[in-house]
Design an enzyme around this catalytic site. Structure first.
Site, PDB file in Angstrom:
ATOM      1  N   CYS A   2       0.826  -1.205   0.000  1.00 30.21           N
ATOM      2  CA  CYS A   2       0.000   0.000   0.000  1.00 30.21           C
ATOM      3  C   CYS A   2       0.868   1.266   0.000  1.00 30.21           C
ATOM      4  O   CYS A   2       2.020   1.226   0.438  1.00 30.21           O
ATOM      5  CB  CYS A   2      -0.861   0.033   1.250  1.00 30.21           C
ATOM      6  SG  CYS A   2      -1.799  -1.463   1.511  1.00 30.21           S
ATOM      7  N   ARG A  27       4.878   0.255  -6.223  1.00 25.35           N
ATOM      8  CA  ARG A  27       4.838  -0.637  -5.067  1.00 25.35           C
ATOM      9  C   ARG A  27       3.777  -1.711  -5.232  1.00 25.35           C
ATOM     10  O   ARG A  27       3.760  -2.678  -4.473  1.00 25.35           O
ATOM     11  CB  ARG A  27       4.527   0.175  -3.796  1.00 25.35           C
ATOM     12  CG  ARG A  27       5.620   1.148  -3.417  1.00 25.35           C
ATOM     13  CD  ARG A  27       5.124   2.125  -2.371  1.00 25.35           C
ATOM     14  NE  ARG A  27       4.835   1.472  -1.117  1.00 25.35           N
ATOM     15  CZ  ARG A  27       5.659   1.435  -0.076  1.00 25.35           C
ATOM     16  NH1 ARG A  27       6.829   2.005  -0.164  1.00 25.35           N
ATOM     17  NH2 ARG A  27       5.321   0.822   1.021  1.00 25.35           N
ATOM     18  N   TRP A  76      -3.155  -2.491  -1.429  1.00 25.87           N
ATOM     19  CA  TRP A  76      -2.737  -3.822  -1.906  1.00 25.87           C
ATOM     20  C   TRP A  76      -3.366  -4.789  -0.923  1.00 25.87           C
ATOM     21  O   TRP A  76      -2.974  -4.828   0.242  1.00 25.87           O
ATOM     22  CB  TRP A  76      -1.210  -3.898  -1.887  1.00 25.87           C
ATOM     23  CG  TRP A  76      -0.629  -5.049  -2.618  1.00 25.87           C
ATOM     24  CD1 TRP A  76      -0.467  -5.175  -3.971  1.00 25.87           C
ATOM     25  CD2 TRP A  76      -0.070  -6.242  -2.050  1.00 25.87           C
ATOM     26  NE1 TRP A  76       0.143  -6.363  -4.273  1.00 25.87           N
ATOM     27  CE2 TRP A  76       0.395  -7.029  -3.112  1.00 25.87           C
ATOM     28  CE3 TRP A  76       0.086  -6.716  -0.752  1.00 25.87           C
ATOM     29  CZ2 TRP A  76       1.003  -8.272  -2.917  1.00 25.87           C
ATOM     30  CZ3 TRP A  76       0.684  -7.944  -0.564  1.00 25.87           C
ATOM     31  CH2 TRP A  76       1.137  -8.714  -1.632  1.00 25.87           C
ATOM     32  N   ASN A 112      -1.401   1.693   6.260  1.00 26.28           N
ATOM     33  CA  ASN A 112      -0.543   0.648   5.686  1.00 26.28           C
ATOM     34  C   ASN A 112      -0.163  -0.297   6.809  1.00 26.28           C
ATOM     35  O   ASN A 112       0.030   0.141   7.946  1.00 26.28           O
ATOM     36  CB  ASN A 112       0.758   1.238   5.137  1.00 26.28           C
ATOM     37  CG  ASN A 112       0.558   1.936   3.813  1.00 26.28           C
ATOM     38  OD1 ASN A 112      -0.544   1.998   3.307  1.00 26.28           O
ATOM     39  ND2 ASN A 112       1.646   2.468   3.268  1.00 26.28           N
ATOM     40  N   GLY A 113       0.005  -1.575   6.482  1.00 28.29           N
ATOM     41  CA  GLY A 113       0.421  -2.538   7.503  1.00 28.29           C
ATOM     42  C   GLY A 113      -0.664  -3.555   7.771  1.00 28.29           C
ATOM     43  O   GLY A 113      -1.636  -3.663   7.011  1.00 28.29           O
ATOM     44  N   GLU A 495      19.364 -15.715  -9.366  1.00 24.23           N
ATOM     45  CA  GLU A 495      18.854 -14.382  -9.697  1.00 24.23           C
ATOM     46  C   GLU A 495      18.292 -14.339 -11.124  1.00 24.23           C
ATOM     47  O   GLU A 495      17.237 -13.761 -11.370  1.00 24.23           O
ATOM     48  CB  GLU A 495      19.968 -13.340  -9.506  1.00 24.23           C
ATOM     49  CG  GLU A 495      19.588 -11.914  -9.818  1.00 24.23           C
ATOM     50  CD  GLU A 495      18.448 -11.357  -8.949  1.00 24.23           C
ATOM     51  OE1 GLU A 495      18.001 -12.029  -8.016  1.00 24.23           O
ATOM     52  OE2 GLU A 495      18.012 -10.232  -9.255  1.00 24.23           O
ATOM     53  N   LYS A 499      14.518 -13.322 -12.076  1.00 25.94           N
ATOM     54  CA  LYS A 499      14.210 -12.216 -12.996  1.00 25.94           C
ATOM     55  C   LYS A 499      13.264 -12.710 -14.075  1.00 25.94           C
ATOM     56  O   LYS A 499      12.330 -12.028 -14.453  1.00 25.94           O
ATOM     57  CB  LYS A 499      15.487 -11.679 -13.675  1.00 25.94           C
ATOM     58  CG  LYS A 499      16.386 -10.852 -12.806  1.00 25.94           C
ATOM     59  CD  LYS A 499      15.908  -9.441 -12.522  1.00 25.94           C
ATOM     60  CE  LYS A 499      15.107  -9.308 -11.307  1.00 25.94           C
ATOM     61  NZ  LYS A 499      15.618  -9.317 -10.011  1.00 25.94           N
ATOM     62  N   GLU A 502       9.585 -13.690 -12.502  1.00 22.44           N
ATOM     63  CA  GLU A 502       8.760 -12.642 -11.882  1.00 22.44           C
ATOM     64  C   GLU A 502       8.195 -11.647 -12.880  1.00 22.44           C
ATOM     65  O   GLU A 502       7.104 -11.123 -12.676  1.00 22.44           O
ATOM     66  CB  GLU A 502       9.510 -11.919 -10.761  1.00 22.44           C
ATOM     67  CG  GLU A 502      10.667 -11.071 -11.206  1.00 22.44           C
ATOM     68  CD  GLU A 502      11.359 -10.362 -10.042  1.00 22.44           C
ATOM     69  OE1 GLU A 502      10.711 -10.083  -9.031  1.00 22.44           O
ATOM     70  OE2 GLU A 502      12.567 -10.093 -10.158  1.00 22.44           O
ATOM     71  N   HIS A 518      19.978 -35.404 -10.008  1.00 20.86           N
ATOM     72  CA  HIS A 518      19.332 -36.040  -8.852  1.00 20.86           C
ATOM     73  C   HIS A 518      17.821 -35.847  -8.901  1.00 20.86           C
ATOM     74  O   HIS A 518      17.168 -35.762  -7.863  1.00 20.86           O
ATOM     75  CB  HIS A 518      19.924 -35.479  -7.546  1.00 20.86           C
ATOM     76  CG  HIS A 518      21.380 -35.803  -7.407  1.00 20.86           C
ATOM     77  ND1 HIS A 518      21.829 -37.047  -7.030  1.00 20.86           N
ATOM     78  CD2 HIS A 518      22.484 -35.065  -7.658  1.00 20.86           C
ATOM     79  CE1 HIS A 518      23.152 -37.046  -7.029  1.00 20.86           C
ATOM     80  NE2 HIS A 518      23.574 -35.856  -7.417  1.00 20.86           N
ATOM     81  N   LYS A 617       6.747  -3.886  -4.536  1.00 22.45           N
ATOM     82  CA  LYS A 617       8.162  -3.527  -4.454  1.00 22.45           C
ATOM     83  C   LYS A 617       8.720  -3.761  -3.066  1.00 22.45           C
ATOM     84  O   LYS A 617       9.834  -4.226  -2.898  1.00 22.45           O
ATOM     85  CB  LYS A 617       8.334  -2.051  -4.859  1.00 22.45           C
ATOM     86  CG  LYS A 617       9.764  -1.542  -4.816  1.00 22.45           C
ATOM     87  CD  LYS A 617      10.613  -2.229  -5.862  1.00 22.45           C
ATOM     88  CE  LYS A 617      12.059  -1.795  -5.839  1.00 22.45           C
ATOM     89  NZ  LYS A 617      12.912  -2.756  -6.562  1.00 22.45           N
TER      90      LYS A 617
HETATM   91  C1  F6R Z   1      13.084  -9.379  -6.963  1.00 22.11           C
HETATM   92  C2  F6R Z   1      13.045  -8.487  -5.823  1.00 22.11           C
HETATM   93  C3  F6R Z   1      12.724  -9.083  -4.494  1.00 22.11           C
HETATM   94  C4  F6R Z   1      13.469  -8.330  -3.370  1.00 22.11           C
HETATM   95  C5  F6R Z   1      12.978  -8.845  -2.005  1.00 22.11           C
HETATM   96  C6  F6R Z   1      13.686  -8.178  -0.860  1.00 22.11           C
HETATM   97  O1  F6R Z   1      13.406  -8.703  -8.137  1.00 22.11           O
HETATM   98  O2  F6R Z   1      13.222  -7.305  -5.935  1.00 22.11           O
HETATM   99  O3  F6R Z   1      12.987 -10.443  -4.458  1.00 22.11           O
HETATM  100  O4  F6R Z   1      14.835  -8.530  -3.509  1.00 22.11           O
HETATM  101  O5  F6R Z   1      11.589  -8.623  -1.897  1.00 22.11           O
HETATM  102  O6  F6R Z   1      13.441  -6.802  -0.855  1.00 22.11           O
HETATM  103  P1  F6R Z   1      14.385  -5.792  -0.089  1.00 22.11           P
HETATM  104  O7  F6R Z   1      15.716  -5.842  -0.742  1.00 22.11           O
HETATM  105  O8  F6R Z   1      13.707  -4.477  -0.216  1.00 22.11           O
HETATM  106  O9  F6R Z   1      14.457  -6.291   1.328  1.00 22.11           O
END
Ligand code: F6R
Length: 622
Positions: A2, A27, A76, A112-113, A495, A499, A502, A518, A617
């Site tokens: 949010c 976000r 959200w 928020n929360g 990673e 990428k 997601e 395995h 985000k």
């Molecule tokens: C993926 C991504 C997430 C963040 C994760 C941790 O592209 O961005 O996997 O890395 O949510 O977020 P932070 O770094 O803000 O703790």
């Protein structure tokens, strides 16, 4: 997650709030709403489901709502489905329909929360005659404020303080009281919130980009603190109602760095910002060919005594921890465990008292990472945070902070923050190795020289990005993709795979190349894309063998290796070369084509690169 924006000043509030909420769109959200107040008149609430532009259309870009004081929110969903009724603002009194219109209620607010004990509080309020219109925990907290307001002295500060003591969970609350025109009240616990001050104007937001255009002078409101906002002022209180003095902090980010700057997507802009972000992070602690960690506050004696390192993080930040583990153990010879924060916080970890817990987070607000940090602190273990957002909860609570200088990262999928986290990990490993006599000054100088070349090597990879674009377009119908590698290459595969899935919604898995046989190899069929990363010379032949195993089961192979390893073309169907570097730093280069692959695949599939479905985000709830 949010987003909250609030404004009080001389100009019209609604356009400011819509503009601020647009800056927080990255976000993730499913509905939005505004409450605007014109002097002593009642507040007017407008809510909508879906994109912010629907709310903007509904309010004629805010012009249909007159008033210089207001609060706005993008929701959200956590409690209750995404809908207009569940969208914020919520009100303390009765409402009709979906809750839009003039508000007779004493309290109107956004939140928020997550309120953990909202069911119990709802029961209590039902007994006291309150009616609930939404399924949200927010409506419960707004009504609880109203309950205490009416029960005691009709004082917002006292009502909020009583509510804060009664609720469990996390919140950033932003409220307006009918009897107190010209005031916005805010409170927070474990959910980010900042207050910006400009000439005769006050802004509040859950994240910096929302107000950067208007004010760079901000107050950070602490945990379990509240504040009264009026035109150009903010007065802070603790739970006892005592006034707290605070210093204004200047935000150094410029407004342009939170805009797209000519790129089609924030993600591509941020991929291109990596050379700068990496260089800035390097230069922040490397001066005259020496590493200077004094700004971080790590003493040599302390470094010498570290018995064990625990790196704790989520998602991509966790992946950088996996890279750091390899580099740290190899250079500094300190044992390292890397843990997912969501597991660490609940598995009752046995931590060595001379250990160091390193938490890694771009936002500095990730709920699980913050909880892991607190757990380590409770156990009396020294903590170090690698964080991007200055003044974030993790930055404020950790014993020591290594700031990455990525600047604001807007795209949901991290790129430049990931790259700067890698740099922070290498630098810690190099300095720890020096202090503990595992490497000498010459070796350090050699590593520093090499590290300084990383930005221009990333530039070089980006110059050839069309090659990845072409390859990604060919894979537009891929169903399952596997990433394989060993050691640091395996860490990068984690990673690369994240990428891809997601933002392009293509199922992908990362495997340690030796682990494939395995079980997972049974998933390889004719045409399955297997992306192999081979930057570690001692492991090169081993991974080539694993590629051959996949090929003989029909896989289509992409090989990602360093210039010079041209023999890979005998095995791989498509090859990507990256510049040579010290192998400890290879992840900083090999990740770039994989970021491009995820990006271009998403674009080829016509998806919303910057705002992938179901993702946020900053994950401030567990
Ligand atoms: C993926 C991504 C997430 C963040 C994760 C941790 O592209 O961005 O996997 O890395 O949510 O977020 P932070 O770094 O803000 O703790």
């Amino acid at each position: 997650m949010c987003g909250i924006v609030g404004f009080i000043g001389k100009k019209q509030a609604a356009p400011v709030l819509l503009d601020g909420l647009a800056k927080l769109e990255y976000r993730g959200y499913d509905s939005a709403g505004l409450a605007i107040r014109n002097g002593n008149e009642l507040a007017e609430v407008v809510k909508s489901q879906g994109r912010l532009k629907i709310l903007a259309e509904k309010t004629d870009n805010g012009n249909a709502l007159v008033g210089t004081c207001g609060i706005g929110h993008t929701r959200w969903a956590t409690h209750g489905e995404p809908s207009r009724t569940n969208a914020h603002p919520h009100v303390s009194g009765n409402c009709t329909g979906t809750g839009s219109g003039q508000v007779e209620s004493e309290v109107v607010g956004v939140h928020n929360g997550i309120i953990e004990n909202f069911t119990e509080l709802r029961e209590k309020l039902l007994k006291h005659g309150y009616t609930f219109y939404s399924q949200t925990d927010t409506e419960v907290v707004i009504k609880l404020v109203d309950y205490y307001y009416k029960k005691y002295t009709h004082d917002p500060q006292e009502a909020i303080a009583k509510t804060m003591v009664r609720v469990r969970g996390s919140y950033a609350l932003c409220l307006m009281f009918k009897s107190y025109p010209g005031e916005i009240w805010v409170a927070r616990k474990d959910s980010p919130m900042i207050i910006g001050i400009a000439d005769g104007e006050t802004y509040v937001a859950s994240d910096v980009p929302a107000i950067l255009k208007y004010s760079r002078n901000v107050y950070y409101i602490g945990n379990l603190e509240m504040a009264k906002l009026t035109e150009g002022t903010a007065t802070f209180y603790n739970l006892d109602g005592d006034q707290i003095e605070k210093e204004l902090t200047e935000i150094k980010w410029n407004a342009e760095s939170a805009e797209k700057g000519g790129y089609e997507h924030f993600m591509m802009k941020e991929i291109h910002e990596q050379p700068r972000a990496v260089a800035d992070t390097i230069h922040s602690v490397i001066k005259d060919n020496k590493i200077d960690l004094s700004s971080i506050g790590l003493e040599e004696e302390q470094i010498k005594n570290i018995s064990q390192i625990y790196i704790v993080a989520c998602g991509s930040a966790y992946h950088t921890g996996v890279v750091t583990q390899y580099v740290m153990e190899d250079l500094a010879k300190i044992p390292v465990r890397v843990e997912l924060a969501s597991e660490f916080r609940y598995r009752k970890p046995l931590l060595d008292k001379n250990g160091l817990v390193i938490v890694v987070s771009q936002s500095g607000e990730t709920a699980d990472t913050l909880a892991a940090l607190r757990l380590a602190k409770d156990k009396g273990i020294k903590t170090l945070a690698i964080v991007n957002v200055v003044g974030s909860s993790i930055a404020r609570e950790a014993d020591n902070v290594f700031y990455t200088l990525a600047g604001p990262e807007i795209a949901v999928a991290t790129t430049k923050a990931y790259s700067t986290q890698l740099i922070a990990g290498y630098i810690l490993a190099m300095q720890f190795a020096l202090v503990r006599n595992e490497i000498d000054e010459d070796k350090l100088a050699q590593l520093i020289t090499e590290l300084r070349t990383i930005p221009q090597k990333i530039e070089k990879i980006l110059e050839d990005k069309e090659r990845m674009q072409w390859f990604a377009a060919k894979q537009v119908n891929a169903q399952d993709v596997f990433f394989i590698g060993r050691g640091i290459d395996y860490a990068v595969c984690l990673e690369g795979s994240l990428k891809m899935k997601e933002i392009s919604y293509v199922h992908s898995e990362a495997y340690a190349a030796g682990e494939l046989k395995h079980g997972t190899i049974s998933l390889i069929e004719d045409g399955t894309l297997v992306i192999s990363v081979l930057t570690q010379s001692s492991l090169y032949e081993k991974t080539v063998s694993n590629m051959v195993e996949c090929k003989s089961r029909g896989a289509y192979l992409m090989g990602l290796t360093t210039y010079g390893h041209y023999g890979i073309e005998d095995t791989a169907d498509f090859t990507v070369y990256i510049p040579k570097t010290d192998e400890h730093f290879a992840a900083s280069l090999s990740v770039v084509p994989l970021q491009l692959m995820g990006y271009y695949l998403s674009v080829s599939r016509g998806l919303d690169v910057d705002k992938p479905r179901n993702l946020a985000k900053s994950v401030t709830v567990e």
